[in-house]
Design a protein around this motif. Sequence first.
Motif, PDB file in Angstrom:
ATOM      1  N   SER A 388       0.696  -1.270   0.084  1.00 10.60           N
ATOM      2  CA  SER A 388      -0.065  -0.037  -0.092  1.00 10.60           C
ATOM      3  C   SER A 388       0.895   1.172  -0.041  1.00 10.60           C
ATOM      4  O   SER A 388       2.029   1.302   0.435  1.00 10.60           O
ATOM      5  CB  SER A 388      -0.966   0.152   1.161  1.00 10.60           C
ATOM      6  N   ASP A 389       0.315   2.312  -0.628  1.00  7.06           N
ATOM      7  CA  ASP A 389       1.057   3.597  -0.486  1.00  7.06           C
ATOM      8  C   ASP A 389       1.332   4.183   0.913  1.00  7.06           C
ATOM      9  O   ASP A 389       2.102   4.658   1.235  1.00  7.06           O
ATOM     10  CB  ASP A 389       0.183   4.588  -1.444  1.00  7.06           C
ATOM     11  N   ALA A 390       0.162   4.016   1.949  1.00  8.89           N
ATOM     12  CA  ALA A 390       0.120   4.595   3.147  1.00  8.89           C
ATOM     13  C   ALA A 390       1.079   3.579   4.121  1.00  8.89           C
ATOM     14  O   ALA A 390       0.513   2.458   3.844  1.00  8.89           O
ATOM     15  CB  ALA A 390      -1.379   4.942   3.658  1.00  8.89           C
ATOM     16  N   ARG A 391       1.908   4.184   4.783  1.00 10.07           N
ATOM     17  CA  ARG A 391       2.429   3.482   5.923  1.00 10.07           C
ATOM     18  C   ARG A 391       2.941   4.406   7.017  1.00 10.07           C
ATOM     19  O   ARG A 391       3.232   5.771   6.679  1.00 10.07           O
ATOM     20  CB  ARG A 391       3.685   2.696   5.183  1.00 10.07           C
ATOM     21  N   ASP A 392       3.063   4.073   8.106  1.00 10.26           N
ATOM     22  CA  ASP A 392       3.490   4.793   9.500  1.00 10.26           C
ATOM     23  C   ASP A 392       4.638   4.534   9.862  1.00 10.26           C
ATOM     24  O   ASP A 392       4.960   3.435   9.650  1.00 10.26           O
ATOM     25  CB  ASP A 392       2.374   4.690  10.364  1.00 10.26           C
ATOM     26  N   PRO A 393       5.598   5.296  10.138  1.00 17.72           N
ATOM     27  CA  PRO A 393       6.749   5.072  10.908  1.00 17.72           C
ATOM     28  C   PRO A 393       6.643   4.208  12.340  1.00 17.72           C
ATOM     29  O   PRO A 393       5.320   4.528  13.031  1.00 17.72           O
ATOM     30  CB  PRO A 393       7.347   6.456  11.150  1.00 17.72           C
ATOM     31  N   LEU A 394       7.452   3.464  12.589  1.00 13.43           N
ATOM     32  CA  LEU A 394       7.402   2.719  13.800  1.00 13.43           C
ATOM     33  C   LEU A 394       8.866   2.605  14.524  1.00 13.43           C
ATOM     34  O   LEU A 394       9.862   2.467  13.737  1.00 13.43           O
ATOM     35  CB  LEU A 394       7.140   1.130  13.380  1.00 13.43           C
ATOM     36  N   ALA A 395       8.518   2.818  15.607  1.00 19.93           N
ATOM     37  CA  ALA A 395       9.844   2.867  16.553  1.00 19.93           C
ATOM     38  C   ALA A 395       9.524   2.217  17.839  1.00 19.93           C
ATOM     39  O   ALA A 395       8.625   2.884  18.416  1.00 19.93           O
ATOM     40  CB  ALA A 395      10.340   4.507  16.672  1.00 19.93           C
ATOM     41  N   LEU A 396      10.010   1.282  18.446  1.00 17.89           N
ATOM     42  CA  LEU A 396       9.497   0.586  19.757  1.00 17.89           C
ATOM     43  C   LEU A 396      10.760   0.344  20.558  1.00 17.89           C
ATOM     44  O   LEU A 396      11.859  -0.197  19.998  1.00 17.89           O
ATOM     45  CB  LEU A 396       9.099  -0.698  19.222  1.00 17.89           C
ATOM     46  N   VAL A 397      10.412   0.603  21.651  1.00 17.19           N
ATOM     47  CA  VAL A 397      11.457  -0.077  22.972  1.00 17.19           C
ATOM     48  C   VAL A 397      11.147  -1.360  23.340  1.00 17.19           C
ATOM     49  O   VAL A 397      10.065  -1.643  23.719  1.00 17.19           O
ATOM     50  CB  VAL A 397      11.378   1.121  24.019  1.00 17.19           C
ATOM     51  N   LEU A 398      11.813  -2.339  23.071  1.00 18.17           N
ATOM     52  CA  LEU A 398      11.587  -3.560  23.387  1.00 18.17           C
ATOM     53  C   LEU A 398      12.527  -3.896  24.592  1.00 18.17           C
ATOM     54  O   LEU A 398      13.864  -3.514  24.721  1.00 18.17           O
ATOM     55  CB  LEU A 398      12.135  -4.474  22.292  1.00 18.17           C
ATOM     56  N   ASP A 399      12.102  -4.866  25.485  1.00 22.57           N
ATOM     57  CA  ASP A 399      12.628  -5.366  26.788  1.00 22.57           C
ATOM     58  C   ASP A 399      13.745  -6.322  26.354  1.00 22.57           C
ATOM     59  O   ASP A 399      13.868  -6.725  25.243  1.00 22.57           O
ATOM     60  CB  ASP A 399      11.887  -5.716  27.876  1.00 22.57           C
ATOM     61  N   SER A 400      14.460  -7.018  27.359  1.00 25.35           N
ATOM     62  CA  SER A 400      15.553  -7.837  27.283  1.00 25.35           C
ATOM     63  C   SER A 400      15.011  -9.196  26.425  1.00 25.35           C
ATOM     64  O   SER A 400      15.774 -10.056  26.035  1.00 25.35           O
ATOM     65  CB  SER A 400      16.099  -8.155  28.417  1.00 25.35           C
ATOM     66  N   MET A 401      13.689  -9.449  26.490  1.00 25.14           N
ATOM     67  CA  MET A 401      13.215 -10.786  25.837  1.00 25.14           C
ATOM     68  C   MET A 401      12.376 -10.276  24.495  1.00 25.14           C
ATOM     69  O   MET A 401      11.633 -11.240  23.678  1.00 25.14           O
ATOM     70  CB  MET A 401      12.274 -11.524  26.709  1.00 25.14           C
ATOM     71  N   GLY A 402      12.414  -8.893  24.010  1.00 24.58           N
ATOM     72  CA  GLY A 402      11.823  -8.538  22.758  1.00 24.58           C
ATOM     73  C   GLY A 402      10.485  -8.352  22.907  1.00 24.58           C
ATOM     74  O   GLY A 402       9.625  -7.923  21.551  1.00 24.58           O
ATOM     75  N   ARG A 403       9.956  -8.161  23.989  1.00 25.79           N
ATOM     76  CA  ARG A 403       8.736  -7.416  24.272  1.00 25.79           C
ATOM     77  C   ARG A 403       8.630  -5.995  24.295  1.00 25.79           C
ATOM     78  O   ARG A 403       9.530  -5.348  24.769  1.00 25.79           O
ATOM     79  CB  ARG A 403       8.108  -8.003  25.670  1.00 25.79           C
ATOM     80  N   VAL A 404       7.347  -5.553  23.713  1.00 30.78           N
ATOM     81  CA  VAL A 404       7.275  -4.082  23.672  1.00 30.78           C
ATOM     82  C   VAL A 404       7.116  -3.412  24.906  1.00 30.78           C
ATOM     83  O   VAL A 404       6.243  -3.726  25.665  1.00 30.78           O
ATOM     84  CB  VAL A 404       6.108  -3.785  22.479  1.00 30.78           C
ATOM     85  N   GLN A 405       7.903  -2.123  25.127  1.00 36.25           N
ATOM     86  CA  GLN A 405       7.647  -1.638  26.423  1.00 36.25           C
ATOM     87  C   GLN A 405       7.187  -0.452  26.187  1.00 36.25           C
ATOM     88  O   GLN A 405       6.169   0.260  26.896  1.00 36.25           O
ATOM     89  CB  GLN A 405       8.914  -1.157  26.859  1.00 36.25           C
ATOM     90  N   LYS A 406       7.464   0.429  24.909  1.00 33.65           N
ATOM     91  CA  LYS A 406       7.001   1.574  24.796  1.00 33.65           C
ATOM     92  C   LYS A 406       6.936   1.802  23.064  1.00 33.65           C
ATOM     93  O   LYS A 406       7.866   1.317  22.345  1.00 33.65           O
ATOM     94  CB  LYS A 406       7.818   3.047  25.161  1.00 33.65           C
ATOM     95  N   ARG A 407       6.035   2.664  22.513  1.00 32.32           N
ATOM     96  CA  ARG A 407       6.024   3.051  21.116  1.00 32.32           C
ATOM     97  C   ARG A 407       6.603   4.580  21.223  1.00 32.32           C
ATOM     98  O   ARG A 407       6.080   5.575  21.872  1.00 32.32           O
ATOM     99  CB  ARG A 407       4.946   2.926  20.648  1.00 32.32           C
ATOM    100  N   ILE A 408       7.549   5.123  20.335  1.00 38.25           N
ATOM    101  CA  ILE A 408       7.907   6.688  20.237  1.00 38.25           C
ATOM    102  C   ILE A 408       7.456   7.240  19.023  1.00 38.25           C
ATOM    103  O   ILE A 408       7.285   6.369  17.846  1.00 38.25           O
ATOM    104  CB  ILE A 408       9.566   6.541  20.089  1.00 38.25           C
TER     105      ILE A 408
END
Length: 461
Positions: A388-408
């Motif tokens: 698709s043309d539309a896409r959003d930027p993604l920036a994630l803080v992941l913990d030491s096991m790859g789990r999402v902590q925060k989205r920036i």
Amino acid sequence: MHARPRDRTAGGRARFSLLPAVIVSLSCGKPVASQPDPREVDFPGTAAVRISPARSGEWLLLFETLQTQLLVTTPIRSAGLLGAGSEVVRRYDAPTGWILIDAAAHPSGDVSLLSLRMDSTADYPMRAIVTRFGPEGALVDRELVRLPPPDGPEPGPAFMTSLDRARIVAYGEDLFAVVRWANNAVQAYRLPFQGGTLEQAWATWVEPAAPLFSLGIIGGGFDNFHQGDSPFFVYADVDSQGNLYACVASTEEVLANHDAFFGENLTAQADPASFDFGTAVLTRVTGDGIRSPATLMGAPGRSKRLLNLRVAGDSVVLLGRAKTGAQPGSWDGWILSSQRATGQVQYERNVDVQNGDMFWDAAALNGGRLLAVGSTNYTQNPSGLSVSDARDPLALVLDSMGRVQKRIVLPAGPAERGTEAMSVRVGDRSEVAISGVQNAPGTHAAVYSDAFLVLQGLDVL
């Protein structure tokens, strides 16, 4: 290349700096006032596909002009050094007649480029050269020399549908290079810089020659996520002890030729009966050029697409995306972390944020955490390559096991076009940099874009 400060009142989506709440969470509660002032910079008409820290708070950007998929992928790239403000203070281009592929910065202020040259009339149609620029204008170069096969004749060149097949990574003032030659063999090099000259200290094999195949977009168009030429990519990074890690995508032919050449048995870890040959072949090379047996990563791998490798502390991290179903949004960001010393997988995870997700890059934070960047909220033809043309930027803080902590929250361009965070690095001055592209095309949209760069200080990395 003229940069401009971000206009927060321009049309399209609202444009934001990193949220203060996120800054506090990344800083472990330390005062935000102690951090460098955030900066957001636009670079019209290009994409900032890679970024690396340079001397004295400067940053080196690798710019690329987006183009439609052609018979042969030939990147259009240049490098630029961003100063303390929002201006590119120096530009770097390949030597005349060469094609710039990658760039790296050194602590001294020197910048190295890796460039390729094609000549179909020569005995061997591909050459690779490293060019090193000093901060005061000095310039030296060194052409890389291919290793001959240990026995027998060298396999002939294959048809090269992509020239984006080499990477460099700085280790202090030294440089490592990984090159896929014209017959698809992959070799690694170390180039120390001493007495004003570049030397080729050693070269070693990473992969033997093997057939590689590309995919084409029917009717042309822009190749989102490098679906057509990524089989030709090589990925490289170096750890704090000077060990090089090189990685390529795994296929049936790559595994078979690898095992025959090195006397290894990676195929035993795959599932040929199900046409599954894992995702990536990872090789460690010591600073002295001694190669360790390779490891097959990401098995089963039929649904996974490799897009990068990063060393993060004691881990080696592979990134990309994974297909999870038959719906247009059935793509997740894919990440695999393994122990640097043993290759043992610590975790492998699909990350689902919104519709389609993917990761381009990641950088190590403190406590084994990662800052992973890419794109989200896209769709793709379930039976094809069209994105698709539309896409959003993604920036994630992941913990030491790859789990999402925060989205920036990152800046975004027009809602009907795409934005992707493509590269992330942490500098020596407690500053994180995220570069990428906005106002970018989908598979069949008009091909133009603008680059963005976000710089933000972090107290604890």
